[in-house]
Design an enzyme around this catalytic site. Structure first.
Site, PDB file in Angstrom:
ATOM      1  N   SER A 117       0.872  -1.176   0.018  1.00  0.00           N
ATOM      2  CA  SER A 117      -0.013  -0.126  -0.036  1.00  0.00           C
ATOM      3  C   SER A 117       0.829   1.241   0.062  1.00  0.00           C
ATOM      4  O   SER A 117       1.905   1.277   0.666  1.00  0.00           O
ATOM      5  CB  SER A 117      -0.836   0.035   1.280  1.00  0.00           C
ATOM      6  OG  SER A 117      -1.423   1.308   1.204  1.00  0.00           O
ATOM      7  N   TYR A 141      -2.308   0.100   9.834  1.00  0.00           N
ATOM      8  CA  TYR A 141      -2.420  -0.550   8.825  1.00  0.00           C
ATOM      9  C   TYR A 141      -1.149  -0.378   7.825  1.00  0.00           C
ATOM     10  O   TYR A 141      -0.630  -1.516   7.253  1.00  0.00           O
ATOM     11  CB  TYR A 141      -3.648   0.044   7.624  1.00  0.00           C
ATOM     12  CG  TYR A 141      -3.697  -0.298   6.317  1.00  0.00           C
ATOM     13  CD1 TYR A 141      -3.964  -1.606   6.030  1.00  0.00           C
ATOM     14  CD2 TYR A 141      -3.539   0.727   5.401  1.00  0.00           C
ATOM     15  CE1 TYR A 141      -4.025  -1.929   4.684  1.00  0.00           C
ATOM     16  CE2 TYR A 141      -3.516   0.239   4.025  1.00  0.00           C
ATOM     17  CZ  TYR A 141      -3.667  -0.968   3.680  1.00  0.00           C
ATOM     18  OH  TYR A 141      -3.879  -1.276   2.250  1.00  0.00           O
ATOM     19  N   LYS A 145       1.773  -3.345   6.680  1.00  0.00           N
ATOM     20  CA  LYS A 145       2.092  -3.385   5.151  1.00  0.00           C
ATOM     21  C   LYS A 145       3.676  -3.581   5.039  1.00  0.00           C
ATOM     22  O   LYS A 145       4.243  -4.428   4.534  1.00  0.00           O
ATOM     23  CB  LYS A 145       1.271  -2.548   4.422  1.00  0.00           C
ATOM     24  CG  LYS A 145      -0.073  -3.037   4.102  1.00  0.00           C
ATOM     25  CD  LYS A 145      -0.262  -4.197   3.282  1.00  0.00           C
ATOM     26  CE  LYS A 145      -2.006  -4.450   3.007  1.00  0.00           C
ATOM     27  NZ  LYS A 145      -2.020  -5.632   2.338  1.00  0.00           N
TER      28      LYS A 145
END
Length: 334
Positions: A117, A141, A145
Site C-alpha cells: 500500500s 495498517y 504492510k
C-alpha cells in the site's frame, strides 16, 4: 504450474483471478470468506475456504498443486479501523503473512507478489511519490504492510530461489468492464464505492471527512486506479519475476490526483443524481495528499494502463452497483 491467489474471493483478488484465467493460467484460490464472497471466484479456479495462517491447509494445497507463484491479497484494509484495533491488523496482515511466506519457502515457491500500500509512505507531500520516498506510515495498517515488505526483503536476501514484488497501491476503484466482478464489500470505506451507493439510493448520502487539509479545496487528494489496470500490473509483475527479474517494490497508480470533492462531483455528473453530502471531522490516519509516480512499474514490468480515466472508473462502479441491486454483499444480477 499453478498460481495461488490469497484473498481471491475479495474485490481485487477476484479481478486478479479473472486476469490470470484469461492468460491461460491454472489458478488456486484461498480465502477464509471473512469479507470475500465464494460466488466471486470463477468456476475455472480451484477454491479452498481456509485461512492463510492455517499451515496444515496450506501444506495440503502445496502438496496437491504445483504452485510456482503466490499473489497475496488476503488481509484487513481499513485505515481508521487499524488505528482503533492495531493488534488485529498486525495479526492479520503481518503475523499471518509470516506463516504464508514460511510455507511458500518450504514448498519452493519461486515468485511472490504482495499486495502492499501507499500507506507505507504516510503523508509525503504534494509531489508524486517515488519508491525512494522515506517510509513514514501514519497508521497501523500502513505499518503492518511495511513490516510484511521487510519480511519479504530479508527472506529473499538469504533465499536466492525466492523473489518477490511488493506492489504499493494507491486508491483502487471501478469494476470489471465486462461486469464479471466488482466491489461487493458489506462495509466499504472506499469513496467511489460509497458515492455509487449514494447515487443508486442505497445510502441517504455521504460524508466528507475533513475540509481543512493543505490541498486546493481542503479535502483529501488521492490517485485513483482502475481495478482491472491494477490486476494487469500484477500479471506484468508475475511475468517479470518468472523471467528472472530481481525482487522489487513498485508503485501502482496513474500519477494524477483528484480531491474528495472532485470525485463526489464527478459521480453526481455521471449518475445524474444530486445525492446529499455532509461535512464531518477528519478521520484518524488520513493523509492530505498522496499521488503515485509509477514510472518504475511501467519501465520494469512493461505495464501499460488502459483505463486511466476517472469518468470510466466511476461509470463501471455505478454499473456494478446497479447490478448488485439492494443485496448487501450479495451476488449481482446478470
Amino acid at each position: 504450474m499453478s498460481v495461488l491467489v490469497t484473498g481471491g474471493a475479495g474485490y481485487i483478488g477476484s479481478h486478479m483471478v479473472l486476469t490470470l484465467l484469461e492468460q491461460g493460467e491454472d489458478v488456486v484460490v484461498v480465502d477464509n470468506l471473512s469479507t470475500g464472497n465464494e460466488w466471486a471466484v470463477p468456476g475455472q479456479a480451484r477454491f479452498y475456504k481456509a485461512d492463510i495462517a492455517d499451515a496444515d491447509a496450506l501444506d495440503a494445497i502445496f502438496a496437491t498443486h504445483a504452485i510456482d507463484a503466490i499473489i497475496h491479497f488476503a488481509g484487513l484494509i481499513i485505515v481508521s479501523e487499524s488505528v482503533e484495533a492495531p493488534l488485529d491488523y498486525y495479526s492479520e496482515n503481518t503475523c499471518k503473512s509470516r506463516v504464508l511466506i514460511q510455507r511458500a519457502l518450504d514448498a519452493k515457491v519461486e515468485s511472490f507478489i504482495f499486495s502492499s500500500s501507499a500507506a507505507v509512505y504516510g503523508a509525503p507531500g504534494l509531489e508524486p511519490v517515488t519508491e525512494s520516498a522515506p517510509f513514514a506510515p501514519e497508521s497501523p495498517y500502513g505499518t503492518s504492510k511495511l513490516m510484511t515488505e521487510w519480511m519479504l526483503r530479508d527472506v529473499a536476501a538469504v533465499n536466492p530461489g525466492f523473489r518477490y514484488a511488493a506492489l504499493r497501491y494507491f486508491n483502487v476503484a471501478g469494476a470489471d468492464p465486462k461486469m464479471r466482478a466488482g466491489q461487493s464489500s458489506r462495509q466499504s470505506t472506499h469513496l467511489i464505492k460509497i458515492a455509487a451507493e449514494a447515487a443508486t439510493g442505497k445510502r441517504d448520502g455521504l460524508q466528507i471527512f475533513g475540509d481543512d487539509f493543505d490541498t486546493p479545496d481542503g479535502t483529501c487528494v488521492r490517485d485513483y486506479i482502475h481495478v482491472t489496470d491494477l490486476a494487469n500490473a500484477h500479471y506484468c509483475a508475475l511475468a517479470y519475476l518468472r523471467a528472472g527479474g530481481p525482487s522489487v517494490a513498485a508503485n501502482c497508480g496513474y500519477g494524477s490526483g483528484y480531491s474528495v470533492r472532485q470525485v463526489v462531483d464527478a459521480v453526481k455528473a455521471v449518475s445524474g443524481v444530486d445525492f446529499r453530502v455532509t461535512q464531518a471531522p477528519r478521520r484518524a490516519g488520513d493523509a492530505a495528499m498522496i499521488v503515485a509516480d509509477s514510472t518504475f512499474a511501467r519501465e520494469a514490468f512493461g505495464w501499460m494502463p488502459e483505463l486511466d480515466d476517472l469518468e470510466t472508473i466511476i461509470r463501471h462502479a455505478l454499473e456494478w452497483e446497479r447490478r448488485l441491486g439492494n443485496r448487501t454483499g450479495g451476488q449481482p444480477d446478470g
